[in-house]
Design a protein around this motif. Sequence first.
Motif, PDB file in Angstrom:
ATOM      1  N   LEU A 184     -50.295 -35.662   2.173  1.00  0.00           N
ATOM      2  CA  LEU A 184     -50.090 -37.124   1.364  1.00  0.00           C
ATOM      3  C   LEU A 184     -48.669 -37.580   2.167  1.00  0.00           C
ATOM      4  N   GLY A 185     -47.971 -36.837   2.877  1.00  0.00           N
ATOM      5  CA  GLY A 185     -46.723 -37.119   3.282  1.00  0.00           C
ATOM      6  C   GLY A 185     -45.566 -37.501   2.452  1.00  0.00           C
ATOM      7  N   VAL A 186     -45.516 -36.643   1.148  1.00  0.00           N
ATOM      8  CA  VAL A 186     -44.514 -36.672   0.387  1.00  0.00           C
ATOM      9  C   VAL A 186     -44.015 -35.395   0.296  1.00  0.00           C
ATOM     10  N   THR A 187     -42.724 -35.101  -0.792  1.00  0.00           N
ATOM     11  CA  THR A 187     -41.952 -33.695  -0.637  1.00  0.00           C
ATOM     12  C   THR A 187     -43.029 -32.938  -1.809  1.00  0.00           C
ATOM     13  N   HIS A 188     -42.562 -31.715  -1.596  1.00  0.00           N
ATOM     14  CA  HIS A 188     -43.113 -30.563  -2.507  1.00  0.00           C
ATOM     15  C   HIS A 188     -42.781 -31.013  -3.865  1.00  0.00           C
ATOM     16  N   SER A 189     -41.562 -31.349  -4.016  1.00  0.00           N
ATOM     17  CA  SER A 189     -41.065 -31.621  -5.510  1.00  0.00           C
ATOM     18  C   SER A 189     -41.789 -32.858  -6.082  1.00  0.00           C
ATOM     19  N   THR A 190     -42.081 -33.988  -5.324  1.00  0.00           N
ATOM     20  CA  THR A 190     -42.643 -35.141  -5.778  1.00  0.00           C
ATOM     21  C   THR A 190     -44.152 -34.852  -6.321  1.00  0.00           C
ATOM     22  N   VAL A 191     -44.921 -33.824  -5.617  1.00  0.00           N
ATOM     23  CA  VAL A 191     -45.999 -33.490  -6.049  1.00  0.00           C
ATOM     24  C   VAL A 191     -46.194 -32.509  -7.257  1.00  0.00           C
ATOM     25  N   PHE A 192     -45.220 -31.690  -7.207  1.00  0.00           N
ATOM     26  CA  PHE A 192     -44.922 -30.724  -8.680  1.00  0.00           C
ATOM     27  C   PHE A 192     -44.684 -31.828  -9.842  1.00  0.00           C
ATOM     28  N   ARG A 193     -43.829 -32.541  -9.541  1.00  0.00           N
ATOM     29  CA  ARG A 193     -43.390 -33.547 -10.729  1.00  0.00           C
ATOM     30  C   ARG A 193     -44.540 -34.620 -11.168  1.00  0.00           C
ATOM     31  N   ARG A 194     -45.244 -35.207 -10.074  1.00  0.00           N
ATOM     32  CA  ARG A 194     -46.381 -35.989 -10.529  1.00  0.00           C
ATOM     33  C   ARG A 194     -47.600 -35.391 -11.114  1.00  0.00           C
TER      34      ARG A 194
ATOM     35  N   GLY B  97     -47.442 -32.474 -12.878  1.00  0.00           N
ATOM     36  CA  GLY B  97     -47.219 -32.226 -14.106  1.00  0.00           C
ATOM     37  C   GLY B  97     -47.320 -33.397 -15.144  1.00  0.00           C
ATOM     38  N   ALA B  98     -46.886 -34.420 -14.811  1.00  0.00           N
ATOM     39  CA  ALA B  98     -46.439 -35.637 -15.616  1.00  0.00           C
ATOM     40  C   ALA B  98     -47.915 -36.133 -15.822  1.00  0.00           C
ATOM     41  N   PHE B  99     -49.088 -35.933 -14.778  1.00  0.00           N
ATOM     42  CA  PHE B  99     -50.406 -36.544 -14.972  1.00  0.00           C
ATOM     43  C   PHE B  99     -51.141 -35.631 -16.003  1.00  0.00           C
ATOM     44  N   GLU B 100     -50.984 -34.323 -15.984  1.00  0.00           N
ATOM     45  CA  GLU B 100     -51.433 -33.249 -16.982  1.00  0.00           C
ATOM     46  C   GLU B 100     -51.114 -33.596 -18.309  1.00  0.00           C
ATOM     47  N   GLU B 101     -49.812 -34.042 -18.335  1.00  0.00           N
ATOM     48  CA  GLU B 101     -49.260 -34.317 -19.745  1.00  0.00           C
ATOM     49  C   GLU B 101     -49.716 -35.702 -20.233  1.00  0.00           C
TER      50      GLU B 101
END
Length: 300
Positions: free
Chosen positions: A30-40, A42-46
Amino acid sequence: MNAQGQDWDDLRLFLAVARAGSLSGAARALGVTHSTVFRRIGAFEERLGVRLFDRLQGGYDLTAAGEEMRESVLRIEEEIAALALKVTGQDQRPTGTIRITATDFLAQALLPAHVAAFRAERPGIEIEAIVSDTVLDLTRREADIALRIGNPGQEALVGRRIGQLAFAVYAARGRAGDPGTGDWVGYGASHGPLSRAMARWWPGMRQVYRTNSITAAQAAARAGIGMAALPCVLADRDPGLVRLCPLPEPFALDLWLLTHEDLRHTARIRMFLDFMGTAVQAEADLLEGRRPLGQVPAVD
């Protein structure tokens, strides 16, 4: 779940993690950072109130709910891609952007001069080159046009063979050697047809350096590490290399220019396909290695 843009972004993120099986793989795709994927993720599941992935030591595995969501999201992705192709295919304006995927050596040896000439004729069309040895999916709009070695034979793709790439044995100037006994820059298990042929021609060849990249093999040969079997269209233009000899048997790979069938009537796509096909065919002598040994043509 509604159809707002943020929701589709979340679904794309979900699919990227499901396909890669890891956050880092999804981030690269996706061309984004590891932390961005981790955060998003988790927020999506929440927001959904359901766990879509099991976090394991080896990566991210889909839960039962995640498996069910993946099937639905894949259908959505296919519909969106099909719609985008149909809409784009109706565009008759000679303007816009063309996304072209090619391997590293094709992007270096063929594209630049021809893109420059094309843009001189069609300044309203911009080109984006996606350089990758990974075969991108044109049906999912990962690219508009593919310049490929070999035809994958996908049903939805159309195109034509625009030439053949011949190979020969090269070495750094002043570093001539015997292919049967000298040092080689090899490809290991990569570039299967060529690697298998080389193993048959020179069963005792000493590969002192291996790489999966043709341009890296070119650089290694130029540095004097060893001989290399290289495409003539690339190596004959390199003043640091000399062609030692032809291959023991005729060997060439087909060069294809491909697009999705829904895009072939789009004005800018059709213009580039016609231009590139004619331009590359005009270089048949260089592509097919019909040059005297040691001659180095000027770079366009």
